[in-house]
Design a protein around this motif. Structure first.
Motif, PDB file in Angstrom:
ATOM      1  N   ARG A 120     -16.771 -32.986 -11.574  1.00 49.46           N
ATOM      2  CA  ARG A 120     -15.334 -33.224 -11.716  1.00 49.46           C
ATOM      3  C   ARG A 120     -15.047 -34.560 -12.392  1.00 49.46           C
ATOM      4  N   VAL A 121     -15.826 -35.570 -12.025  1.00 49.75           N
ATOM      5  CA  VAL A 121     -15.628 -36.889 -12.621  1.00 49.75           C
ATOM      6  C   VAL A 121     -15.903 -36.818 -14.121  1.00 49.75           C
ATOM      7  N   ILE A 122     -16.977 -36.122 -14.458  1.00 51.47           N
ATOM      8  CA  ILE A 122     -17.324 -36.005 -15.871  1.00 51.47           C
ATOM      9  C   ILE A 122     -16.262 -35.216 -16.620  1.00 51.47           C
ATOM     10  N   ASP A 123     -15.756 -34.182 -15.971  1.00 48.87           N
ATOM     11  CA  ASP A 123     -14.691 -33.387 -16.568  1.00 48.87           C
ATOM     12  C   ASP A 123     -13.488 -34.279 -16.895  1.00 48.87           C
ATOM     13  N   LEU A 173     -19.303 -27.932 -27.474  1.00 46.17           N
ATOM     14  CA  LEU A 173     -19.576 -26.606 -26.893  1.00 46.17           C
ATOM     15  C   LEU A 173     -20.533 -26.746 -25.722  1.00 46.17           C
ATOM     16  N   LEU A 174     -21.561 -27.570 -25.918  1.00 47.24           N
ATOM     17  CA  LEU A 174     -22.547 -27.774 -24.848  1.00 47.24           C
ATOM     18  C   LEU A 174     -21.883 -28.363 -23.600  1.00 47.24           C
ATOM     19  N   VAL A 175     -21.048 -29.400 -23.814  1.00 44.50           N
ATOM     20  CA  VAL A 175     -20.380 -30.039 -22.673  1.00 44.50           C
ATOM     21  C   VAL A 175     -19.443 -29.039 -21.992  1.00 44.50           C
ATOM     22  N   ALA A 176     -18.680 -28.292 -22.785  1.00 42.20           N
ATOM     23  CA  ALA A 176     -17.760 -27.313 -22.209  1.00 42.20           C
ATOM     24  C   ALA A 176     -18.542 -26.266 -21.413  1.00 42.20           C
ATOM     25  N   TRP A 177     -19.650 -25.824 -21.986  1.00 45.16           N
ATOM     26  CA  TRP A 177     -20.489 -24.814 -21.331  1.00 45.16           C
ATOM     27  C   TRP A 177     -20.998 -25.323 -19.982  1.00 45.16           C
ATOM     28  N   VAL A 178     -21.548 -26.534 -20.018  1.00 43.94           N
ATOM     29  CA  VAL A 178     -22.115 -27.122 -18.799  1.00 43.94           C
ATOM     30  C   VAL A 178     -21.024 -27.314 -17.736  1.00 43.94           C
ATOM     31  N   LEU A 179     -19.846 -27.758 -18.175  1.00 36.95           N
ATOM     32  CA  LEU A 179     -18.757 -28.003 -17.220  1.00 36.95           C
ATOM     33  C   LEU A 179     -18.227 -26.712 -16.617  1.00 36.95           C
ATOM     34  N   VAL A 180     -18.207 -25.647 -17.404  1.00 42.58           N
ATOM     35  CA  VAL A 180     -17.641 -24.385 -16.914  1.00 42.58           C
ATOM     36  C   VAL A 180     -18.675 -23.589 -16.116  1.00 42.58           C
ATOM     37  N   ARG A 181     -19.923 -23.564 -16.592  1.00 34.89           N
ATOM     38  CA  ARG A 181     -20.887 -22.626 -16.026  1.00 34.89           C
ATOM     39  C   ARG A 181     -21.731 -23.170 -14.885  1.00 34.89           C
ATOM     40  N   TYR A 182     -21.935 -24.474 -14.861  1.00 29.98           N
ATOM     41  CA  TYR A 182     -22.883 -25.003 -13.876  1.00 29.98           C
ATOM     42  C   TYR A 182     -22.192 -25.882 -12.849  1.00 29.98           C
ATOM     43  N   GLU A 183     -22.763 -25.886 -11.668  1.00 29.86           N
ATOM     44  CA  GLU A 183     -22.331 -26.808 -10.618  1.00 29.86           C
ATOM     45  C   GLU A 183     -23.342 -27.945 -10.567  1.00 29.86           C
ATOM     46  N   PHE A 184     -22.898 -29.157 -10.607  1.00 30.00           N
ATOM     47  CA  PHE A 184     -23.814 -30.274 -10.403  1.00 30.00           C
ATOM     48  C   PHE A 184     -23.008 -31.451  -9.889  1.00 30.00           C
ATOM     49  N   PRO A 185     -23.677 -32.383  -9.216  1.00 33.63           N
ATOM     50  CA  PRO A 185     -22.929 -33.501  -8.641  1.00 33.63           C
ATOM     51  C   PRO A 185     -22.217 -34.305  -9.722  1.00 33.63           C
ATOM     52  N   LEU A 241     -14.388 -35.795 -29.670  1.00 30.08           N
ATOM     53  CA  LEU A 241     -15.032 -34.971 -28.635  1.00 30.08           C
ATOM     54  C   LEU A 241     -14.060 -34.151 -27.771  1.00 30.08           C
ATOM     55  N   PRO A 242     -13.012 -34.788 -27.203  1.00 26.41           N
ATOM     56  CA  PRO A 242     -12.155 -34.002 -26.300  1.00 26.41           C
ATOM     57  C   PRO A 242     -11.484 -32.824 -26.993  1.00 26.41           C
ATOM     58  N   PHE A 243     -11.243 -32.925 -28.289  1.00 18.45           N
ATOM     59  CA  PHE A 243     -10.565 -31.820 -28.973  1.00 18.45           C
ATOM     60  C   PHE A 243     -11.381 -30.539 -28.856  1.00 18.45           C
ATOM     61  N   VAL A 244     -12.692 -30.640 -29.096  1.00 19.11           N
ATOM     62  CA  VAL A 244     -13.531 -29.442 -29.028  1.00 19.11           C
ATOM     63  C   VAL A 244     -13.678 -28.983 -27.577  1.00 19.11           C
ATOM     64  N   VAL A 245     -14.002 -29.919 -26.678  1.00 21.56           N
ATOM     65  CA  VAL A 245     -14.220 -29.529 -25.280  1.00 21.56           C
ATOM     66  C   VAL A 245     -12.969 -28.862 -24.716  1.00 21.56           C
ATOM     67  N   ARG A 246     -11.815 -29.494 -24.917  1.00 22.91           N
ATOM     68  CA  ARG A 246     -10.588 -28.985 -24.311  1.00 22.91           C
ATOM     69  C   ARG A 246     -10.085 -27.696 -24.943  1.00 22.91           C
ATOM     70  N   THR A 247     -10.495 -27.379 -26.155  1.00 17.12           N
ATOM     71  CA  THR A 247     -10.085 -26.088 -26.721  1.00 17.12           C
ATOM     72  C   THR A 247     -11.043 -24.987 -26.285  1.00 17.12           C
ATOM     73  N   LEU A 307     -13.747 -20.346 -22.471  1.00 14.60           N
ATOM     74  CA  LEU A 307     -15.021 -20.061 -21.822  1.00 14.60           C
ATOM     75  C   LEU A 307     -14.793 -19.673 -20.362  1.00 14.60           C
ATOM     76  N   GLN A 308     -13.810 -20.335 -19.748  1.00 12.24           N
ATOM     77  CA  GLN A 308     -13.473 -20.040 -18.361  1.00 12.24           C
ATOM     78  C   GLN A 308     -12.950 -18.606 -18.208  1.00 12.24           C
ATOM     79  N   ASP A 309     -12.270 -18.142 -19.247  1.00 14.47           N
ATOM     80  CA  ASP A 309     -11.634 -16.825 -19.171  1.00 14.47           C
ATOM     81  C   ASP A 309     -12.567 -15.669 -19.520  1.00 14.47           C
ATOM     82  N   THR A 310     -13.756 -15.962 -20.069  1.00 16.79           N
ATOM     83  CA  THR A 310     -14.637 -14.846 -20.424  1.00 16.79           C
ATOM     84  C   THR A 310     -15.064 -14.132 -19.142  1.00 16.79           C
ATOM     85  N   GLU A 311     -15.052 -12.814 -19.199  1.00 21.43           N
ATOM     86  CA  GLU A 311     -15.327 -12.057 -17.979  1.00 21.43           C
ATOM     87  C   GLU A 311     -16.823 -11.864 -17.796  1.00 21.43           C
TER      88      GLU A 311
END
Lengths: 297, 282
Positions: B103-106, B88-100, B158-164, B169-173
Motif C-alpha cells: 500500500r505504501v508503495i502504491d 506495466l511491471l509496477v502495475a502488475w506487481v501492485l495489482v497481482r501480488y501481496e507483499f509487505p 512513471l505514474p502516468f503509465v502505472v495509473r492508466t 489490470l484490476q478489472d481483467t476477469e
C-alpha cells in the motif's frame, strides 16, 4: 512452465501432483523476481531521490538547515508561494464547482468540447503556460505600452506569477468533480427541488455533502501543483530575490550558486509538502474511495 | 416556472431540467475559461499567425532549434518506453501480488505528481552526478548528458503509465485466464495472448501521456541536462532562452510548434481512451 501444461491438458495430472498449483499466478520464483525488479526500479527512481533531498538538506546538521530557512529571501519566497496558492486555489475551486455543476447536472450541446477545453492547460508545456502571459502583458505586447504608462507591472511581478499559477492549476478541481458528479446523477437534487428546497439549499444540503471529499481531493492536488509550479512561474517571475521568487525558484537560484545545503533545505520543505499531500490523498482514497473517484472510467 | 420558460427559449440547446443554476454556472465557466485559458492561448496563436509560414519556417530550420526538438522528442520517447515496460511491471506487481508495504508503495507511485519538479531535478542531478550516490557506480556519465534527461523524464512519467494500466489490470476477469489455462496455455501464452491484448490500449494511453508530459517538461530536466545546445538542450529551455533575449518571434514560433505537437498527442490520447472504453464495453 511445463508443469502448468500438464495441469491443463490432462485433468488427472492434477491428482497426481502433491501440491496442485492454481491455474493463475506465477511460480514463486518468477513472482519474487518480478516484485524484486519492480521494487529496485521504484527504489532507484522514487525512494532514493526523496531520501537524498532530506539527506542533502540535513547532512551538515540542523544549524545550517534552519539558517537557510529563516534567511529573509527564503521567508519572502515562502510568503510569495503561499500567497500565489491562496489566490489560485480558491479561484479554481469556485470554477471547478461551477463547471462540474453545469456539466454534470445538465445535458447540453458542446459539453464534450467544454470538457476538452477545461483539460487544455494539462497538455500545454509549463514554459508555454508562462510565456502566453509574457506575450499578453509584456513590454512588446499591445497593451504593454499602456500598462507601462499607467505604471502597472504584471510580468516580472506578483500578478503575472498568480496568473501563471492559476493557469497551470486550472483543471485540477474540475476534473476530479466532473466524473464524480456525473456518476452521482441528478436524482437526489431533483427530489430536493420537488420537496421545496431552493436551488441554493439543494446545492448546500444535498450536493455539497455528496462531493465534499472529492472537493478536498481536488483542492489537495491543486494546492500541491500551485505551490510547486516551476516552469510557468519561472518565465513570468523575473527572478528578483526576495521579491518575485517563489520557493521552487529560490531553490533553483541557491542550487545554481552551489549553495547546495540551502537549496536542499528549501527543497525539503517542498518535499515535505509533497509527502503530506500523498499521505492525505491516500487516506482519502482508502477511507472515502466511493465518494472521491467515480467508479466509471 | 422560470426554468420551463427558459428551456422553451433555448430550444434544442439543452434538455429541460428542474435544477436551477444552469445559466449562471455555464456562463461563469465559459467566461473564466476564456479569460484564463482561451484568450492567452489565442494571443499566442495570433502572434504566430503574424509571423506567417515563412517566419515560422525560418525559426524552425535553425540548426539549434532542430537539435532541441530532436533531443526533446528522442529523450521523451526513450523515457516513455522505459516507463511503459517498468510501469506495466509496477502495475502488475501492485495489482497481482501481496507483499509487505504494497500500500505504501502504491501511494508512493504518485510522488512525481506531488513533488515539485525543481526538487526532483536537483535531487536527481545530485544522485546521478559523477560523485553522486548512484552516479559513482555507473561506468558512464548520466548527469549533464542526454541520458540525464531520460532519467528525469522517466521519473516524471512513471505514474502516468502505472495509473492508466492499474485499473484496467484490476478489472481483467480471472475466469478468462482460467479458461486459457484449461485450454492448455502456459503463463507466458496467457500473458501475451490474453492479458496483454486486454491492457494494450491502456498501456498505449499511458505511453502517450508519459510522452506528452515528457515533451513539455522543464523543471526536472534543466538541472540534470547540462543544457548544451544541440546535445542536451530541450525545447522548453530554448523557448526561455529566446524570451530572455527578447526574441519573441522565435519563442512564439517554437511554442506554436510545441502546441501543435501537444494537441496532436492530446487527440491521440482521446482516441486511445475511446478505444479503451469501447473495448471494455464490448
Amino acid at each position: 512452465m511445463p508443469a502448468e501444461i500438464v495441469i491443463a491438458s490432462t485433468a488427472p495430472a492434477i491428482g497426481q501432483r502433491s501440491i496442485p498449483r492454481p491455474a493463475l499466478g506465477e511460480s514463486p520464483l518468477v513472482k519474487a523476481a518480478l516484485i524484486g525488479v519492480a521494487l529496485v526500479f521504484l527504489l532507484l527512481f522514487l525512494v532514493i531521490p526523496l531520501v537524498a533531498v532530506f539527506y542533502e538538506a540535513l547532512h551538515q546538521g540542523f544549524g545550517p538547515y534552519f539558517d537557510a530557512l529563516v534567511e529573509p529571501d527564503a521567508v519572502a519566497a515562502m510568503e510569495l508561494t503561499l500567497l500565489a496558492a491562496a489566490v489560485a486555489v480558491p479561484l479554481n475551486l469556485v470554477f471547478g464547482v461551477a463547471a462540474s455543476w453545469c456539466i454534470a447536472k445538465f445535458e447540453f450541446r458542446g459539453k464534450s468540447l467544454l470538457i476538452t477545453l477545461i483539460d487544455l492547460p494539462f497538455s500545454v508545456s509549463p514554459v508555454i503556460s508562462g510565456m502566453v502571459f509574457v506575450l499578453l502583458f509584456g513590454a512588446q505586447s499591445w497593451i504593454g505600452p499602456w500598462l507601462r504608462a499607467h505604471d502597472i507591472q504584471i510580468i516580472f511581478a506578483l500578478p503575472g506569477i498568480v496568473m501563471a499559477t492559476v493557469f497551470v492549476t486550472f483543471p485540477f478541481v474540475a476534473r476530479e468533480l466532473i466524473p464524480l458528479m456525473q456518476e452521482q446523477g441528478v436524482d437526489e437534487e431533483e427530489a430536493a427541488r420537488v420537496l421545496g428546497a431552493s436551488g441554493w439549499q439543494t446545492f448546500t444540503r444535498v450536493t455539497l455533502p455528496n462531493i465534499r471529499w472529492g472537493v478536498l481531493y481536488g483542492v489537495l492536488l491543486c494546492n500541491a501543483r500551485a505551490m510547486g509550479e516551476f516552469g510557468a512561474v519561472s518565465v513570468v517571475s523575473g527572478h528578483i530575490r526576495g521579491e518575485t521568487n517563489t520557493m521552487p525558484l529560490h531553490v533553483e537560484i541557491l542550487y545554481n550558486e552551489y549553495n547546495f545545503v540551502a537549496a536542499f533545505a528549501v527543497a525539503s520543505l517542498l518535499a515535505l509538502l509533497a509527502l503530506v499531500t500523498l499521505v492525505v490523498k491516500s487516506l482519502l482514497e482508502w477511507r472515502y474511495a466511493d465518494q472521491i473517484k467515480a467508479t466509471r472510467r | 416556472m422560470a426554468e420551463i420558460a427558459s428551456t422553451t427559449l433555448t430550444g434544442g440547446f439543452r434538455k429541460p431540467s428542474i435544477l436551477p443554476g444552469f445559466g449562471i454556472t455555464l456562463g461563469f465557466t465559459v467566461a473564466y475559461l476564456s479569460l484564463v485559458v482561451l484568450i492567452p492561448l489565442a494571443g499566442l496563436a495570433l502572434r504566430a499567425s503574424g509571423l506567417g509560414f515563412g517566419g515560422l519556417w525560418a525559426v524552425m530550420s535553425e540548426p539549434r532549434v532542430i537539435g532541441a526538438f530532436k533531443v526533446t522528442f528522442l529523450t521523451a520517447l526513450a523515457a516513455a518506453l522505459i516507463n511503459t515496460v517498468f510501469g506495466l511491471l509496477v502495475a502488475w506487481v501492485l495489482v497481482r501480488y501481496e507483499f509487505p508495504g504494497r500500500r505504501v508503495i502504491d501511494a508512493l507511485v504518485d510522488l512525481p505528481f506531488a513533488l515539485p519538479t525543481a526538487v526532483a531535478g536537483i535531487a536527481l542531478s545530485a544522485l546521478y552526478a559523477n560523485n553522486g550516490w548512484i552516479g559513482q557506480f555507473l561506468p558512464f556519465r548520466v548527469a549533464f548528458t542526454p541520458l540525464g534527461i531520460v532519467v528525469a523524464l522517466t521519473f516524471i512519467g512513471l505514474p502516468f503509465v502505472v495509473r492508466t494500466v492499474q485499473p484496467v489490470l484490476q478489472d481483467t476477469e480471472p475466469e478468462v485466464e482460467e479458461a486459457a489455462a484449461c485450454l492448455g496455455a502456459n503463463r507466458l501464452q496467457i500473458f501475451t495472448r490474453v492479458v496483454f491484448p486486454a491492457i494494450m490500449p491502456a498501456l498505449l494511453t499511458g505511453f502517450t501521456l508519459a510522452f506528452a508530459r515528457g515533451v513539455g517538461e522543464y523543471g526536472s530536466v534543466i538541472f540534470i541536462a547540462g543544457n548544451l545546445p544541440g546535445v542536451s538542450e530541450i525545447v522548453p529551455l530554448l523557448i526561455i532562452i529566446k524570451l530572455e533575449q527578447f526574441d519573441y518571434a522565435g519563442a512564439t514560433a517554437i511554442a506554436t510548434m510545441m502546441l501543435v505537437a501537444s494537441f496532436c498527442l492530446l487527440l491521440a490520447i482521446n482516441l486511445l481512451q475511446h478505444w479503451t472504453r469501447a473495448r471494455h464495453a464490448g
